[in-house]
Enzyme design. Structure first.
Site, short mmCIF file in Angstrom:
data_model
loop_
_atom_site.label_atom_id
_atom_site.label_comp_id
_atom_site.label_asym_id
_atom_site.label_seq_id
_atom_site.Cartn_x
_atom_site.Cartn_y
_atom_site.Cartn_z
CG HIS A 120 -1.90 0.98 1.40
ND1 HIS A 120 -1.64 2.27 1.78
CD2 HIS A 120 -3.24 0.91 1.21
CE1 HIS A 120 -2.77 2.95 1.82
NE2 HIS A 120 -3.77 2.16 1.47
CE LYS A 223 -7.28 -0.50 6.25
NZ LYS A 223 -8.01 -0.17 5.04
CB CYS A 361 -3.75 3.15 -1.70
SG CYS A 361 -4.91 4.44 -1.40
#
Ligand code: PMP
Length: 406
Positions: A120, A223, A361
């Site tokens: 990422h 998350k 991303c």
């Protein structure tokens, strides 16, 4: 394996699923929040909102007690050795930046930092900036045709000059589980530190930082069914002790004069300013929620969803999966020939199907694959086989639209 009834009960705990009548398959971006978490945050603001560690009035005592209780529960959740190894941040991004900032003074020119091709952006850019600033070398482990790390090349590029390896536990693009234990073992033979970005692993895999022997492990609460704006940075005490303060201000000092400041010890040294106590309390409740289900059961269930989606979507002409192997968990990325992921995602969204499209991303891996992005489905504990069936039917509808047009 969860029964149908158990999943029904789990789903009932998530008000947003009922309210919006959506199929939510973007859990890699963020998970939805159970009522338990939402209520804990509300209770904090209604009953004992205050700052921590700074006052002995009764509100301060309660808020400080909750902060330390949460820290202690997080410590147990990942099996850290001590609470001093648990630092609260605003998220994985801040945790990675904090480590990059603090480690900077130990990275000299010609030292090496290793990341992977599938990271990422937040696990690429801090190391790129640091390498450029300190004239160190940033090395990248490539992936093989299965999307897995090429360990043969890793073994070639690691050297005595490698100071840090920063790798995701599970990739956010394709859900590949990286062999981090193996990497950590090899890295330590070279005296390199290892930082694991656990953002995509934390709600799916049991994390035991002592067993892994990683030097740092970072993740975001949002998350794992917790609130936004709260991250956890685990670091071995012997390394965090050497870190300089990252931010300076209240809460991280023992003594301040105009000549000099004496800083607090861990964890406060790295937690300047007023903490996000509502986020910390919400995170504690998210752990509480997750604690009701064994990680093995969650993983088995989410893998079943993934396998089912793989099977049913394989029927679609022009389907291109990234990837399709046994080292994947809960994330399925794909493209369909001659259709831009963005156009398809937009159409799916019109039917209330929340999926993610784009580069997630992770531009370098998309460039490497020569694609503009993918459609990404990512599953969580509250998703069902029925939702995948509905998704499939709408997807076929969307494809008719494209084929009719084109
Ligand atoms: N690393 C990975 C693997 C991620 O999936 C994400 C979030 N998409 C991040 C880092 C950044 O997390 P946050 O935005 O919560 O800081």
């Amino acid at each position: 394996m969860f029964s149908f009834e158990e999943i029904k009960k789990i789903r009932k705990q998530f008000p947003i699923l009922k309210k919006n009548n959506i199929i939510y398959f973007d859990n890699a971006a963020t998970t939805q929040k159970p009522l338990k978490v939402i209520n804990a945050i509300k209770k904090y603001y209604c009953n004992f909102n205050y700052n921590v560690n700074r006052s002995f009035n009764f509100l301060g005592k309660i808020s400080t007690k909750y902060l330390e209780l949460s820290r202690n529960n997080i410590k147990s959740f990942i099996n850290a050795k001590s609470i001093e190894e648990i630092i609260f941040t605003s998220g994985t991004t801040e945790s990675l930046n904090l480590i990059a900032y603090c480690i900077s003074k130990f990275i000299n020119s010609y030292d090496e930092i290793i990341i992977s091709h599938s990271e990422h952006h937040s696990n690429i850019i801090p190391w790129q900036v640091l390498s450029q600033k300190n004239k160190a070398t940033l090395k990248v482990i490539p992936v093989n045709s299965e999307g897995e790390l090429n360990l043969r090349i890793f073994n070639k590029i690691i050297t005595k000059k490698t100071k840090l390896i920063s790798i995701s536990h599970v990739t956010n693009t394709f859900g590949i589980i990286n062999p981090i234990k193996k990497l950590i073992k090899t890295a330590h033979k070279y005296n390199s530190l290892v930082l694991i970005d656990g953002s995509q692993a934390i709600s799916h895999i049991t994390i035991d930082v002592q067993n892994l022997d990683c030097d740092f492990y970072v993740f975001s609460s949002h998350k794992m069914y917790g609130p936004n704006g709260l991250g956890i940075l685990y670091g071995k005490k012997k390394f965090l002790d050497k870190f300089p303060p990252y931010k300076c201000g209240g809460g991280m000092i023992e003594k301040v004069t105009f000549k000099q400041t004496r800083f607090s010890g861990l964890p406060f040294k790295l937690e300047a300013g007023t903490p996000n106590l509502a986020g910390i309390i919400g995170t504690n409740k998210a752990l509480n929620f997750l604690g009701n289900y064994s990680p093995r059961k969650i993983n088995t269930y989410e893998t079943k969803l993934l396998k089912y989606a793989l099977k049913i979507l394989s029927n679609i002409k022009g389907m291109n999966f990234y990837y399709k192997n046994s080292k994947m968990t809960k994330i399925l990325s794909f493209n369909i020939e001659n259709i831009h992921s963005f156009d398809l995602g937009k159409l799916l969204n019109n039917y209330g199907l929340a999926v993610r499209t784009g580069k997630h991303c992770a531009q370098p891996i998309m460039d490497y694959l020569k694609i503009n992005g993918t459609i990404r489905l990512s599953f969580a504990i509250y998703n069902t086989i029925e939702e995948i069936d509905i998704f499939y039917n709408y997807l076929i509808k969307c494809l008719y639209f494209f084929y009719k047009r084109g």
